[in-house]
Design a protein around this motif. Structure first.
Motif, short mmCIF file in Angstrom:
data_model
loop_
_atom_site.label_atom_id
_atom_site.label_comp_id
_atom_site.label_asym_id
_atom_site.label_seq_id
_atom_site.Cartn_x
_atom_site.Cartn_y
_atom_site.Cartn_z
N VAL A 57 0.85 -1.20 0.00
CA VAL A 57 0.00 0.00 0.00
C VAL A 57 0.89 1.25 0.00
N ASP A 58 0.24 2.41 -0.01
CA ASP A 58 1.01 3.63 -0.24
C ASP A 58 1.72 4.20 0.98
N ASN A 59 1.29 3.84 2.16
CA ASN A 59 2.00 4.28 3.37
C ASN A 59 1.47 3.50 4.58
N GLY A 60 2.13 3.70 5.72
CA GLY A 60 1.76 2.94 6.92
C GLY A 60 0.43 3.37 7.50
N THR A 61 0.11 4.65 7.36
CA THR A 61 -1.16 5.14 7.90
C THR A 61 -2.33 4.46 7.19
N ASN A 62 -2.24 4.39 5.86
CA ASN A 62 -3.32 3.74 5.12
C ASN A 62 -3.29 2.22 5.31
N ALA A 179 0.23 -4.27 9.98
CA ALA A 179 0.51 -3.12 9.10
C ALA A 179 1.93 -2.63 9.34
N PHE A 180 2.63 -2.35 8.24
CA PHE A 180 3.99 -1.81 8.31
C PHE A 180 4.05 -0.51 7.53
N SER A 181 4.71 0.50 8.12
CA SER A 181 5.15 1.65 7.33
C SER A 181 6.48 1.29 6.69
N LEU A 182 6.70 1.79 5.48
CA LEU A 182 8.00 1.63 4.81
C LEU A 182 8.60 3.01 4.54
N TYR A 183 8.25 3.95 5.39
CA TYR A 183 8.78 5.32 5.34
C TYR A 183 10.31 5.24 5.41
N ALA A 190 11.59 2.63 2.26
CA ALA A 190 11.63 2.91 0.82
C ALA A 190 12.40 4.22 0.59
N TYR A 191 12.49 4.65 -0.65
CA TYR A 191 13.05 5.96 -0.97
C TYR A 191 11.91 6.92 -1.30
N GLY A 192 10.98 6.94 -0.38
CA GLY A 192 9.76 7.72 -0.52
C GLY A 192 8.73 7.04 0.38
N ASP A 193 7.45 7.31 0.17
CA ASP A 193 6.44 6.67 1.00
C ASP A 193 6.15 5.25 0.56
N GLY A 194 5.73 4.43 1.50
CA GLY A 194 5.33 3.06 1.18
C GLY A 194 4.79 2.38 2.43
N GLY A 195 4.06 1.30 2.22
CA GLY A 195 3.54 0.52 3.34
C GLY A 195 3.17 -0.86 2.86
N LEU A 248 12.68 -1.53 -2.59
CA LEU A 248 12.50 -2.31 -1.35
C LEU A 248 13.01 -3.74 -1.51
N LEU A 249 12.90 -4.29 -2.70
CA LEU A 249 13.44 -5.65 -2.93
C LEU A 249 14.96 -5.65 -2.76
N VAL A 250 15.61 -4.59 -3.24
CA VAL A 250 17.07 -4.47 -3.05
C VAL A 250 17.38 -4.41 -1.56
N LYS A 251 16.62 -3.60 -0.84
CA LYS A 251 16.91 -3.40 0.58
C LYS A 251 16.52 -4.60 1.45
N LEU A 252 15.45 -5.30 1.04
CA LEU A 252 15.02 -6.47 1.81
C LEU A 252 16.12 -7.54 1.84
N ALA A 253 16.90 -7.61 0.75
CA ALA A 253 17.95 -8.64 0.67
C ALA A 253 19.00 -8.45 1.76
#
Ligand SMILES: Cc1ncc(COP(=O)(O)O)c(C=O)c1O
Length: 380
Positions: A57-62, A179-183, A190-195, A248-253
């Protein structure tokens, strides 16, 4: 250069090639929304958490707001959480139509004091929303049986604890929905908003996919093309970007390596500062701590912060005002004194710089400056 509480520029320098390559791959693919990168990230992150479904999703709040809706939180029903959390935990409850109800925290770990939970439940309680704060989990082995005995669903807010475990289970795998934020500042950012939302329940997976895509059943089959146009329920646009998913796939590794670095920094802070009057973070029994933040406590917090800033070390306070005392949430009828441990923590806690690329020289500079400000011995 001041030492900041969080920074990503060194990390970017180290991973620049992989990140730019991932972004370029997306731009060249012809598919910018809900394509293979989002799908792959959803699958890999769910596997990392030990669950079967991930919904970007687009951010952790949502992630929280839609999660509450997917769980059927109806307007006017109560959602239980803590007052010392990020504002979005509570704004998501209100946005979903719920009424926030608070329980106080355990003063040692700063997470929900689960022994207070049963007394906070009412017939109107529709969901319990534990926040795994600062990098460690709420004791879910104690919380889950209370929720289960009343048939109340649980939504974990994992925004600050990616990869943390409790009794051998990974954050996000201990409830109906998580729910996770990926702020960018997060343990996985992420390199921007994400969730992202993760779940083991097929019905919630399908519900979340609809809610993030205008309430439609289609448009999310890895093709990016809506296959049948029609909303099955009222929904939203709350999609994770293909570009952010690729990063995020790069960073998850290397998430586990990043967590190990955070833990090594925490050990070094503990060695250096263990004999000072600072109260250092404590890990609850059964937990592993991923140190999203390295939170210390001291009654002279405000003096320490300003004197450290004069020494070019910029500390941070999460959070200086408990939610129940904020102007935006006065309508819920709480007042000062209702949650004494949350209120005391708000006056006394602060966090030291903590991110994987923080060098040993920077860590030592932080500790040396703290030694000066406290006029106490540090061990470097
Ligand atoms: C505990 C907690 N919940 C929710 C959020 C909201 O996440 P986002 O900023 O991605 O909307 C955050 C991050 O700010 C958070 O720390």
């Amino acid at each position: 250069m001041p030492i900041r509480v969080w920074d990503y520029l060194d990390e970017y320098r180290d991973n620049r090639d992989a990140i730019l390559e991932a972004v370029d791959r997306v731009f060249r693919s012809g598919q910018l929304i809900l394509g293979p990168q989002v799908r792959a990230f959803e699958t890999e992150f769910a596997t990392y958490c030990g669950v079967s479904h991930g919904i970007g999703v687009d951010n952790g709040t949502n992630a929280l707001m839609l999660g509450l809706k997917a769980l059927g939180v109806a307007p006017g029903s109560e959602v239980i959480t803590v007052p010392n959390t990020a504002v979005p935990t509570v704004s998501a409850i209100v946005a979903a139509g719920g009424v926030p109800r608070f329980v106080d925290i355990d003063p040692d770990s700063y997470v929900m004091d689960v022994s207070l939970l049963a007394d906070a439940l009412t017939e109107k309680t529709a969901c319990i929303l534990p926040v795994h704060l600062f990098g460690q989990c709420v004791p879910m082995s104690a919380l889950s049986p209370i929720a289960a005995s009343r048939g109340i669903p649980v939504l974990e807010d994992c925004s600050q604890s990616h990869g943390a475990t409790h009794d051998g289970r990974t954050c996000g795998s201990m409830s109906d929905l998580a729910a996770f934020s990926l702020y960018p500042t997060k343990v996985l950012g992420a390199y921007g908003d994400g969730g992202i939302v993760v779940t083991n329940r097929d019905d919630l997976d399908a519900g979340m996919r609809r809610l993030r895509f205008y309430g439609m059943d289609s448009g999310d089959r890895g093709t990016g093309q809506a296959q049948a146009y029609g909303a099955v329920e009222h929904g939203y646009n709350s999609r994770l970007d293909e570009v952010q998913a690729a990063i995020l796939l790069v960073k998850l590794a290397h998430l586990d390596t990043d967590i190990a670095r955070r833990q090594a920094i925490a050990r070094r802070y503990e060695q250096a500062l263990g004999a000072t009057s600072l109260v250092l973070p404590r890990t609850l029994p059964g937990n592993t701590h991923v140190y999203y933040l390295y939170v210390c406590r001291h009654p002279e917090r405000d003096r320490i912060l300003s004197e450290m800033a004069r020494r070019d070390v910029l500390l941070n306070v999460s959070y200086p005002t408990p939610i129940h005392l904020m102007p935006a949430y006065q309508e819920y009828g709480y007042r000062e004194g209702d949650f004494p441990e949350s209120e005391r923590a708000a006056r006394e806690i602060f966090s030291l710089p903590m991110y994987p690329s923080l060098t040993e020289a920077q860590q030592d500079a932080v500790c040396r400056a703290l030694g000066e400000v406290l006029a106490e011995d540090v061990w470097i």
